[in-house]
Motif scaffolding. Structure first.
Motif, mmCIF file in Angstrom:
data_model
loop_
_atom_site.group_PDB
_atom_site.id
_atom_site.type_symbol
_atom_site.label_atom_id
_atom_site.label_comp_id
_atom_site.label_asym_id
_atom_site.label_seq_id
_atom_site.Cartn_x
_atom_site.Cartn_y
_atom_site.Cartn_z
ATOM 1 N N MET A 175 6.148 14.919 -8.796
ATOM 2 C CA MET A 175 7.413 15.729 -8.286
ATOM 3 C C MET A 175 6.437 17.048 -7.726
ATOM 4 O O MET A 175 5.535 17.711 -8.291
ATOM 5 C CB MET A 175 8.216 15.765 -9.314
ATOM 6 N N GLY A 235 9.282 7.321 3.992
ATOM 7 C CA GLY A 235 9.226 7.889 2.697
ATOM 8 C C GLY A 235 7.920 7.608 2.137
ATOM 9 O O GLY A 235 6.964 7.130 2.284
ATOM 10 N N MET A 236 7.451 8.675 1.257
ATOM 11 C CA MET A 236 6.132 8.788 0.395
ATOM 12 C C MET A 236 6.331 9.663 -0.507
ATOM 13 O O MET A 236 6.896 10.803 -0.744
ATOM 14 C CB MET A 236 4.965 8.779 1.413
ATOM 15 N N SER A 237 5.467 9.459 -1.584
ATOM 16 C CA SER A 237 5.586 10.024 -2.917
ATOM 17 C C SER A 237 4.509 11.530 -2.902
ATOM 18 O O SER A 237 3.396 11.355 -2.212
ATOM 19 C CB SER A 237 4.687 9.257 -3.965
ATOM 20 N N VAL A 253 3.042 12.662 -5.010
ATOM 21 C CA VAL A 253 1.838 12.413 -5.992
ATOM 22 C C VAL A 253 0.512 12.420 -5.215
ATOM 23 O O VAL A 253 -0.614 12.419 -5.816
ATOM 24 C CB VAL A 253 2.111 11.101 -7.077
ATOM 25 N N PRO A 308 5.508 10.617 -11.179
ATOM 26 C CA PRO A 308 6.195 9.872 -10.237
ATOM 27 C C PRO A 308 7.197 10.118 -9.565
ATOM 28 O O PRO A 308 7.906 9.372 -8.863
ATOM 29 C CB PRO A 308 6.243 8.591 -11.181
ATOM 30 N N ASP A 309 8.011 11.701 -9.910
ATOM 31 C CA ASP A 309 9.046 11.878 -9.244
ATOM 32 C C ASP A 309 9.068 12.419 -8.098
ATOM 33 O O ASP A 309 8.165 12.956 -7.488
ATOM 34 C CB ASP A 309 9.882 12.619 -10.146
ATOM 35 N N GLY A 310 10.075 12.165 -7.337
ATOM 36 C CA GLY A 310 10.328 12.831 -6.063
ATOM 37 C C GLY A 310 10.001 12.159 -4.987
ATOM 38 O O GLY A 310 9.616 11.137 -5.040
ATOM 39 N N ASP A 311 10.302 12.662 -3.581
ATOM 40 C CA ASP A 311 10.045 11.813 -2.640
ATOM 41 C C ASP A 311 9.947 12.822 -1.334
ATOM 42 O O ASP A 311 10.483 13.919 -1.372
ATOM 43 C CB ASP A 311 11.119 10.977 -1.969
ATOM 44 N N ASP A 345 10.325 17.640 3.121
ATOM 45 C CA ASP A 345 10.997 17.005 1.689
ATOM 46 C C ASP A 345 12.405 16.404 2.408
ATOM 47 O O ASP A 345 12.625 16.264 3.501
ATOM 48 C CB ASP A 345 11.367 18.276 0.873
ATOM 49 N N GLN A 346 13.071 15.977 1.480
ATOM 50 C CA GLN A 346 14.226 15.074 1.850
ATOM 51 C C GLN A 346 15.367 16.048 2.534
ATOM 52 O O GLN A 346 15.967 15.389 3.423
ATOM 53 C CB GLN A 346 14.837 14.639 0.765
#
Length: 462
Positions: A1, A70-72, A74, A93-96, A124-125
């Motif tokens: 995240m 979408g992608m992480s 991380v 692992p959080d977020g996108d 970001d989103q």
């Protein structure tokens, strides 16, 4: 995240701009489909220098341009062996995030029938620029230079070693260094490479055999900094694709075999100010106008820290050996290939001629990080009091006793980086922290490897 923006916050992309992207992407998708393109690779480069990608069907390109892919976050703390570390602002692992393909750089891949490629900017989103996006960082630094009245042109030399992909481990050619024998033995391969690059509108200056067994180099024409970084990514993947089609495997690793000359990825740059070539001042020593001299002095001063950006692997320091034309001393010289900064005056009657070459860097570097960091260092030189280049060095610095070595290990380079207020401010907290975290993780993971083990472990990572 991502826990904060880490500075350099910008306004989100508005709805009108997104709608325009979608319309443009629909037209591009129709064109691609008519040309037989069935999928698009949307790529970014992580802080370990690995090009990563998501792919979308051509029919989904408009959606990708409008909403992103979408992608992480991380991935900003991935290491070159796909391990995951963490940084103060990016972890877990959080977020996108959303990958938005740059439609101006959309390219049909000549060596991969049915495919197209586009580099991505990351948001970001809510449509705000991701503070750790390296490509946006490069663009931001180029814009800073433009605000100062400076236009930079950059280009890369890409070196690689090509081996037979049959399990033998043998080089594709064992002809002599720079030898015509290599061109003869691999003439079809090199012609296909020339053709593929030309079809992708990449202007090639030259392709030639290099020093190490099976080694070649391609130099491309200068461009604006972001385009130069885009093109070096596309060049590498084109070399990889053409090699695979010929039953060969390409390595861009800084040290393919310990003790041999490695693969560099030298960065060339030139400056113009308000339309005037700063390498063609008839009143200045070596033709360098005061602004160019001061800019390059800033880069030279920052080179120990820049090594953590441009020579980012422990294996990079197997390549950085004195008397191997790798530029391991923090000095400059006119046409001196042992100096870290080589001034190339160019032909006297060429009004656009003249540039500088930075030699210590290799293809493990994220090219967007590198061009942005070099610009930031040069602008800091201009901002912080107008220093000038020291006297140039002639001959091999190794025997002169008074020249300072650049870092001899990644950990030493990282120590310089963490003390660089210039680069920390330019990159912003999130990106700077992620880069430092990845560098430290790479150093720790490979700390116990001897030279042979280190070269073998990293040979096919890039």
């Amino acid at each position: 995240m991502v826990r904060s923006t880490g500075g350099n916050e910008e306004a989100p992309v508005d709805t009108e701009e997104r709608d325009e992207r979608r319309l443009t992407a629909r037209r591009e998708a129709a064109r691609l489909s008519a040309e037989g393109v069935r999928a698009v690779a949307v790529s970014w480069v992580d802080n370990a220098g690995i090009s990563r990608a998501k792919t979308v069907p051509t029919a989904r390109l408009a959606h990708a341009a409008h909403r992103g892919v979408g992608m992480s976050p991380v991935f900003d703390v991935f290491t070159s062996d796909d391990a995951v570390t963490s940084s103060p602002l990016i972890a877990g692992p959080d977020g996108d995030l959303r990958l938005f393909p740059d439609l101006d750089r959309l390219t049909v891949l000549a060596a991969r029938p049915g495919w197209a490629w586009a580099p991505a900017d990351r948001y970001d989103q809510d449509g705000r620029p991701h503070p750790a996006c390296q490509r946006l960082f490069a663009r931001r630094m180029a814009e800073r230079a433009a605000e100062r009245g400076l236009e930079l042109r950059m280009g890369f030399e890409t070196e690689w070693v090509v081996a037979k992909d049959d399990g033998s481990g043998d080089w594709a050619s064992r002809g002599p260094a720079y030898g015509l024998t290599r061109v003869t033995e691999l003439s079809d391969y090199l012609l296909d490479l020339h053709d593929a690059l030309a079809a992708q509108r990449i202007e090639v200056l030259q392709v030639h055999p290099e020093y190490a067994p099976g080694q070649f180099e391609v130099s491309t024409a200068p461009a604006d900094p972001v385009r130069a970084a885009d093109e070096v990514v596309l060049v590498r993947e084109t070399v990889r694709a053409v090699s695979a089609a010929h039953g060969l495997r390409a390595s861009f690793a800084p040290a393919v075999v310990a003790g041999q000359v490695g693969n560099g990825c030298h960065l060339h740059l030139s400056l113009r100010e308000h339309g005037h070539n700063l390498h063609r001042d008839p009143t200045a020593p070596y033709g360098l106008a005061p602004a160019a001299n001061t800019f390059l002095a800033g880069v030279l001063d920052a080179l120990p820290a820049l090594c953590a950006i441009g020579a980012p692997s422990p294996a990079s320091y197997l390549r950085l050996v004195p008397s191997h034309w790798a530029g391991v001393y923090r000095c400059w010289g006119v046409e001196n290939r042992e100096a870290a900064l080589r001034l190339v005056p160019g032909e006297a009657d060429d009004p656009d001629g003249g540039h500088a070459e930075l030699k210590p860097f290799d293809a493990a570097a994220n090219p967007y990080l590198l061009v942005g960091a070099v610009i930031a260092a040069g602008l800091a030189g201009l901002r912080d009091g107008g220093g000038t280049l020291p006297p140039p060095v002639s001959g091999d610095p190794v025997g002169q006793g008074d020249q300072k070595r650049l870092p001899s290990s990644l950990s030493e380079a990282v120590s310089h980086l963490v003390r660089s207020g210039t680069l920390k401010e330019a990159l912003g907290e999130a990106l700077f922290g992620a880069v430092v975290a990845v560098r430290r993780a790479e150093s720790e993971a490979l700390a116990e490897y001897g030279p042979d083990e280190l070269a073998e472990a990293t040979r096919w990572r890039w």
